[in-house]
Scaffold this motif. Sequence first.
Motif, mmCIF file in Angstrom:
data_model
loop_
_atom_site.group_PDB
_atom_site.id
_atom_site.type_symbol
_atom_site.label_atom_id
_atom_site.label_comp_id
_atom_site.label_asym_id
_atom_site.label_seq_id
_atom_site.Cartn_x
_atom_site.Cartn_y
_atom_site.Cartn_z
ATOM 1 N N ASP A 152 0.824 -1.208 0.000
ATOM 2 C CA ASP A 152 0.000 0.000 0.000
ATOM 3 C C ASP A 152 0.858 1.257 0.000
ATOM 4 N N GLU A 153 2.020 1.202 0.653
ATOM 5 C CA GLU A 153 2.937 2.341 0.615
ATOM 6 C C GLU A 153 3.455 2.565 -0.805
ATOM 7 N N PHE A 154 3.820 1.462 -1.459
ATOM 8 C CA PHE A 154 4.328 1.549 -2.820
ATOM 9 C C PHE A 154 3.281 2.163 -3.752
ATOM 10 N N CYS A 155 2.039 1.683 -3.668
ATOM 11 C CA CYS A 155 0.972 2.204 -4.533
ATOM 12 C C CYS A 155 0.740 3.687 -4.279
ATOM 13 N N SER A 156 0.775 4.087 -3.008
ATOM 14 C CA SER A 156 0.587 5.499 -2.673
ATOM 15 C C SER A 156 1.722 6.350 -3.229
ATOM 16 N N TRP A 157 2.935 5.834 -3.148
ATOM 17 C CA TRP A 157 4.101 6.578 -3.642
ATOM 18 C C TRP A 157 4.025 6.757 -5.154
ATOM 19 N N VAL A 158 3.677 5.689 -5.859
ATOM 20 C CA VAL A 158 3.550 5.792 -7.312
ATOM 21 C C VAL A 158 2.521 6.854 -7.685
ATOM 22 N N ALA A 159 1.381 6.849 -6.996
ATOM 23 C CA ALA A 159 0.324 7.823 -7.307
ATOM 24 C C ALA A 159 0.796 9.244 -7.040
ATOM 25 N N ARG A 160 1.525 9.441 -5.947
ATOM 26 C CA ARG A 160 2.028 10.777 -5.618
ATOM 27 C C ARG A 160 3.039 11.251 -6.662
ATOM 28 N N LEU A 161 3.975 10.361 -7.032
ATOM 29 C CA LEU A 161 4.974 10.728 -8.031
ATOM 30 C C LEU A 161 4.323 11.048 -9.372
ATOM 31 N N ASP A 162 3.377 10.212 -9.784
ATOM 32 C CA ASP A 162 2.728 10.413 -11.072
ATOM 33 C C ASP A 162 1.961 11.733 -11.104
ATOM 34 N N ALA A 163 1.274 12.050 -10.014
ATOM 35 C CA ALA A 163 0.516 13.310 -9.972
ATOM 36 C C ALA A 163 1.454 14.504 -10.053
ATOM 37 N N ARG A 164 2.576 14.455 -9.338
ATOM 38 C CA ARG A 164 3.516 15.578 -9.374
ATOM 39 C C ARG A 164 4.212 15.669 -10.730
ATOM 40 N N TRP A 165 4.508 14.517 -11.350
ATOM 41 C CA TRP A 165 5.132 14.539 -12.667
ATOM 42 C C TRP A 165 4.208 15.201 -13.687
ATOM 43 N N ALA A 166 2.932 14.833 -13.654
ATOM 44 C CA ALA A 166 1.962 15.445 -14.564
ATOM 45 C C ALA A 166 1.857 16.948 -14.301
ATOM 46 N N LYS A 167 1.826 17.334 -13.040
ATOM 47 C CA LYS A 167 1.728 18.760 -12.709
ATOM 48 C C LYS A 167 2.991 19.500 -13.133
ATOM 49 N N GLY A 168 4.155 18.840 -12.983
ATOM 50 C CA GLY A 168 5.408 19.456 -13.402
ATOM 51 C C GLY A 168 5.446 19.682 -14.899
ATOM 52 N N LEU A 169 4.981 18.707 -15.669
ATOM 53 C CA LEU A 169 4.930 18.875 -17.125
ATOM 54 C C LEU A 169 4.005 20.029 -17.502
ATOM 55 N N ALA A 170 2.861 20.106 -16.840
ATOM 56 C CA ALA A 170 1.913 21.193 -17.137
ATOM 57 C C ALA A 170 2.518 22.549 -16.804
ATOM 58 N N LYS A 171 3.269 22.616 -15.716
ATOM 59 C CA LYS A 171 3.858 23.888 -15.308
ATOM 60 C C LYS A 171 4.892 24.404 -16.291
ATOM 61 N N VAL A 172 5.560 23.492 -17.012
ATOM 62 C CA VAL A 172 6.547 23.930 -18.013
ATOM 63 C C VAL A 172 5.925 24.037 -19.400
ATOM 64 N N GLY A 173 4.593 23.973 -19.446
ATOM 65 C CA GLY A 173 3.893 24.168 -20.704
ATOM 66 C C GLY A 173 3.861 22.962 -21.606
ATOM 67 N N TRP A 174 3.973 21.758 -21.023
ATOM 68 C CA TRP A 174 4.006 20.544 -21.825
ATOM 69 C C TRP A 174 2.742 19.727 -21.596
ATOM 70 N N SER A 175 2.351 18.958 -22.594
ATOM 71 C CA SER A 175 1.236 18.035 -22.419
ATOM 72 C C SER A 175 1.585 16.997 -21.358
ATOM 73 N N THR A 176 0.590 16.608 -20.557
ATOM 74 C CA THR A 176 0.869 15.702 -19.437
ATOM 75 C C THR A 176 0.919 14.237 -19.843
ATOM 76 N N GLY A 177 0.422 13.888 -21.011
ATOM 77 C CA GLY A 177 0.468 12.500 -21.426
ATOM 78 C C GLY A 177 -0.513 11.627 -20.675
ATOM 79 N N ARG A 178 -0.258 10.313 -20.722
ATOM 80 C CA ARG A 178 -1.200 9.360 -20.153
ATOM 81 C C ARG A 178 -0.629 8.671 -18.918
ATOM 82 N N PRO A 179 -1.472 8.486 -17.888
ATOM 83 C CA PRO A 179 -1.030 7.701 -16.714
ATOM 84 C C PRO A 179 -0.651 6.290 -17.133
ATOM 85 N N GLY A 180 0.330 5.744 -16.447
ATOM 86 C CA GLY A 180 0.797 4.404 -16.767
ATOM 87 C C GLY A 180 1.844 4.366 -17.854
ATOM 88 N N ILE A 181 2.015 5.480 -18.571
ATOM 89 C CA ILE A 181 3.034 5.574 -19.616
ATOM 90 C C ILE A 181 4.051 6.654 -19.272
#
Length: 331
Positions: A130-159
């Motif tokens: 459960d810790e691992f799943c939570s960590w993946v979700a947190r990282l993925d959400a921040r990665w998507a937000k980071g891409l959006a902040k630099v003006g990039w498309s966020t792409g698809r979860p899982g990829i």
Amino acid sequence: MGTKDGRNTAGFGGLETCGRIWLCPVCSAKIRVRRGDQIAEGVGRHIDGGGSAWFLTITLPHEKGDALKDSFDALTQAWRYVKTGRAYQDEKKWFGILGEIKAVEVTHGDNGWHPHAHILILTSRNLEFDEFCSWVARLDARWAKGLAKVGWSTGRPGIRLVLVPVEKGKGIAAYVAKVQEKGLGNEIARADMKDARPGNRTPFGILADFGNHALADDVELWWEYEQATAGRSAIRWSPGLWAKLMPDADDLSDEEIAAEDEGSAAIAYLAPWTWRRIRTIPGAEIAILEAVERSGWEGLLRVLIRYRVSAAGVYTPEEWATPNEVELEPL
């Protein structure tokens, strides 16, 4: 040629070196072999000592018109966003994050340049599911937000972001599907020897194709690649991590590694005029090294035939050592 951990490694000797990991097929192969071994050794020690490691791959959507420099910048800046702020500090505390080893790679295909990064994250303990799943979700959400902040498309979860645990096996366990040679160190470090996905090419593949076909599009891609990689690190350990994992080993620069005498056994000697001919053919050096690692002397001859390089200037060690056997200039 030498053998390490059950695999052959090849390099050229007797040459001046440049240490350019992005641009030089000869130095890149030598540097990446050493970096891969260092990573495998360091992570192996960490896991043996009770720690854990996690293999993270991050990527970003790309289109044919995207400039490589812009893509590289977006990758770097978005990852920087993931690692800043309270969220990352909390994860460091909760999971015991000690640091990371990051390697950046790039391929090119029908949809343009595709830069991506492989990142080994080292933690002081293993994680519950459960810790691992939570960590993946947190990282993925921040990665998507980071891409959006630099003006990039966020792409698809899982990829756009994939995280898998590293387990100890023979040497270091493979990141199974992608490792061309067994070992996690090679998956992180040896971008020079990986096969790109169908329809894509590695930068050295582009260089080799230019040598074979002399297409203007290929040389323009190479020039763009040269400019975009200038001043960038290909493989980087986070500050202080080397000292924690490898306190008894020197942290050599790329230039120092490239200049080292490998001390391996010679399988062939090349006359100066043969080497000069090889040097005029883009992609020939890396093709020779890969062929020698796979097939030794026979591989070398096959590549020379493919590139129409005369084997008259190629000698066995015994021939090279025999007086009057070697022609240093073409007849």
